[in-house]
Design an enzyme around this catalytic site. Structure first.
Site, PDB file in Angstrom:
ATOM      1  N   ARG B  55      92.426  39.602 -85.024  1.00  0.00           N
ATOM      2  CA  ARG B  55      91.208  39.280 -85.757  1.00  0.00           C
ATOM      3  C   ARG B  55      91.367  39.529 -87.254  1.00  0.00           C
ATOM      4  O   ARG B  55      90.933  38.727 -88.085  1.00  0.00           O
ATOM      5  CB  ARG B  55      90.027  40.088 -85.210  1.00  0.00           C
ATOM      6  CG  ARG B  55      89.469  39.582 -83.903  1.00  0.00           C
ATOM      7  CD  ARG B  55      90.394  39.709 -82.709  1.00  0.00           C
ATOM      8  NE  ARG B  55      90.708  41.080 -82.332  1.00  0.00           N
ATOM      9  CZ  ARG B  55      91.683  41.435 -81.501  1.00  0.00           C
ATOM     10  NH1 ARG B  55      92.480  40.521 -80.957  1.00  0.00           N
ATOM     11  NH2 ARG B  55      91.909  42.701 -81.215  1.00  0.00           N
ATOM     12  N   CYS B  89      84.488  45.271 -79.823  1.00  0.00           N
ATOM     13  CA  CYS B  89      85.434  45.110 -80.939  1.00  0.00           C
ATOM     14  C   CYS B  89      84.594  44.756 -82.153  1.00  0.00           C
ATOM     15  O   CYS B  89      83.914  43.720 -82.156  1.00  0.00           O
ATOM     16  CB  CYS B  89      86.444  43.994 -80.654  1.00  0.00           C
ATOM     17  SG  CYS B  89      87.488  43.573 -82.088  1.00  0.00           S
ATOM     18  N   THR B  91      85.555  43.983 -85.322  1.00  0.00           N
ATOM     19  CA  THR B  91      86.037  42.874 -86.139  1.00  0.00           C
ATOM     20  C   THR B  91      85.719  41.529 -85.487  1.00  0.00           C
ATOM     21  O   THR B  91      85.413  40.545 -86.175  1.00  0.00           O
ATOM     22  CB  THR B  91      87.547  43.016 -86.399  1.00  0.00           C
ATOM     23  OG1 THR B  91      87.812  44.368 -86.822  1.00  0.00           O
ATOM     24  CG2 THR B  91      88.012  42.070 -87.483  1.00  0.00           C
ATOM     25  N   ALA B  92      85.744  41.482 -84.162  1.00  0.00           N
ATOM     26  CA  ALA B  92      85.428  40.238 -83.444  1.00  0.00           C
ATOM     27  C   ALA B  92      84.023  39.740 -83.778  1.00  0.00           C
ATOM     28  O   ALA B  92      83.734  38.550 -83.620  1.00  0.00           O
ATOM     29  CB  ALA B  92      85.571  40.455 -81.936  1.00  0.00           C
ATOM     30  N   THR B 133      88.261  48.336 -89.836  1.00  0.00           N
ATOM     31  CA  THR B 133      89.430  47.555 -90.253  1.00  0.00           C
ATOM     32  C   THR B 133      89.188  46.933 -91.621  1.00  0.00           C
ATOM     33  O   THR B 133      88.056  46.805 -92.088  1.00  0.00           O
ATOM     34  CB  THR B 133      89.731  46.408 -89.267  1.00  0.00           C
ATOM     35  OG1 THR B 133      88.632  45.492 -89.281  1.00  0.00           O
ATOM     36  CG2 THR B 133      89.983  46.913 -87.867  1.00  0.00           C
ATOM     37  N   LYS B 173      96.472  51.376 -80.968  1.00  0.00           N
ATOM     38  CA  LYS B 173      96.692  50.176 -80.147  1.00  0.00           C
ATOM     39  C   LYS B 173      98.051  50.236 -79.439  1.00  0.00           C
ATOM     40  O   LYS B 173      98.210  49.695 -78.342  1.00  0.00           O
ATOM     41  CB  LYS B 173      96.616  48.906 -81.005  1.00  0.00           C
ATOM     42  CG  LYS B 173      95.191  48.465 -81.346  1.00  0.00           C
ATOM     43  CD  LYS B 173      95.196  47.152 -82.100  1.00  0.00           C
ATOM     44  CE  LYS B 173      93.792  46.694 -82.504  1.00  0.00           C
ATOM     45  NZ  LYS B 173      92.968  46.248 -81.375  1.00  0.00           N
ATOM     46  N   CYS B 203      85.325  50.820 -85.737  1.00  0.00           N
ATOM     47  CA  CYS B 203      86.386  50.055 -85.071  1.00  0.00           C
ATOM     48  C   CYS B 203      86.570  50.736 -83.729  1.00  0.00           C
ATOM     49  O   CYS B 203      86.667  51.968 -83.669  1.00  0.00           O
ATOM     50  CB  CYS B 203      87.681  50.102 -85.895  1.00  0.00           C
ATOM     51  SG  CYS B 203      89.131  49.532 -84.956  1.00  0.00           S
TER      52      CYS B 203
END
Lengths: 247, 247
Positions: B55, B89, B91-92, B133, B173, B203
């Site tokens: 993303r 999520c 950022t999504a 992020t 991650k 995040c």
């Protein structure tokens, strides 16, 4: 480098029995995957619908069958494009054949995964302790599997089942993890004292509180065994990326 | 007492971004549910398909858009009978409106859930630190939400983003949790030293390693805020059991 996901790479998790055990199984799938980035993990769809009638009560003739609810939950996975179905609940495997027939999808059997690891871990003739629900033991779900032939089983006594194992599992399901751990560790110690050289954790609630770090003997985690096989299934079907175009 | 599940009770989790954060979200849904038995938990279907293009890279113009992959994953949830879609999520959420339009299902917005809890926790005029992020910060995902009006934000510097926050998220991650914790705690301390009285973990990888127990200031966990709202949505739609038949 992009990896294309074929629809049939997707592992379907028929979960919710219980919901915390489902997350433990999915976590063990991540642990079993060599991945440094999100995209390298295995694609999963999960149906964690906990409104499935109690499996042990149904086996004991004290409640309705869970089969219809499990079939409905499994159909959600088929509709979502799963290419495989796995069930992180040992007792639910009493209905494995009917589920496989009703869903028409390939399935991996939790007990076979656990037995394979138990036989590899314990030498020939070794005594293996089995902690599981009353229904799993009474039905012979482990004892009668073909892979079980030659295993020397040790089981909790009836009193230990009623006073330690079943209340321990119920405590885990209710989120009272310390209480569950104490009860299940007590049952594990009894099996160790009677000569078990390894212990199969044959109910997916048990490895939520008992593990190599705190059990009085080596453990075979049936949940982790199934997770490893589910990841292997998906990775073996992952389509390789197309070769780079000629310059 | 059986509770009937209406199809529309089912929470759909559009996950895999990353897969460990998805499990953290589902665990926080369990924690937010008053339940003593499996059957009292909320029904969930999850699509944890991690093969979604990055993303942050897409936002920075350095990679393909994740929208098509997210829509495909969301359609699996619709096919599986979800009545709501949530995305663990942050950022999504840059593609939230397109997803909502494409899926045609109700959705809850993660950032609004987090902002509501942040405003309740911090007094008026308080400075709130934001760890997220690069794409979440640069796009104004938090800063430009209507609910954000009046918040005094403190953000990491560009150097802190490049040296601590983004490498910290990448370490989580990749499963290197201790490394991720050290890097993200460093960024959190800098925000505390500049006067932040609370910290939004914006995040979903961050609360995997930073939490009330080890953060240098009070934290608002956006993941937990969304989990509470998703559970509330499902419980409010749960059909009451039918009244007992007259004797």
């Amino acid at each position: 480098m992009m990896t294309v996901v074929a629809a049939s790479d997707v592992v379907g998790v028929l979960g919710g029995m219980g919901p915390l055990a489902t997350l433990d199984f999915m976590r063990k799938m991540l642990d079993a995957t060599p991945a440094a980035r999100d995209q390298e993990h295995v694609p999963v769809v999960a149906s964690s619908i906990p409104q499935v009638p109690d499996r042990t009560a149904a086996f004991c003739g004290q409640g309705e069958s869970p089969l219809a609810a499990m079939l409905a939950s499994g159909r959600r996975l088929a509709d979502a494009g799963a290419g495989l179905v796995v069930i992180p609940c040992n007792t639910a495997h009493l209905w494995f054949e009917q589920l496989q027939e009703g869903l028409g999808l390939p399935m991996l059997h939790l007990v076979d995964a656990a037995l394979e690891e138990a036989l590899a871990a314990a030498g020939p003739g070794a005594r293996i302790g089995l902690l599981a629900t009353d229904a799993t033991l009474a039905s012979g779900l482990y004892l009668n599997r073909p892979a079980s032939r030659g295993v020397q089983w040790l089981q909790p006594t009836a009193a230990e089942m009623l006073e330690q194992v079943m209340p321990g599992i119920a405590a885990v399901k209710a989120g009272r993890l310390a209480e569950g751990e104490a009860l299940l560790a007590q049952a594990a110690r009894a099996l160790a004292q009677r000569g078990a050289s390894a212990l199969v954790l044959g109910c997916t609630e048990i490895p939520l509180v008992l593990h190599a770090g705190n059990a009085p003997l080596p453990v075979i985690d049936a949940t982790a065994a199934l997770a490893r096989r589910a990841v292997g299934w998906s990775l073996s079907r992952r389509r390789p990326p197309p070769p780079p175009a000629a310059p």
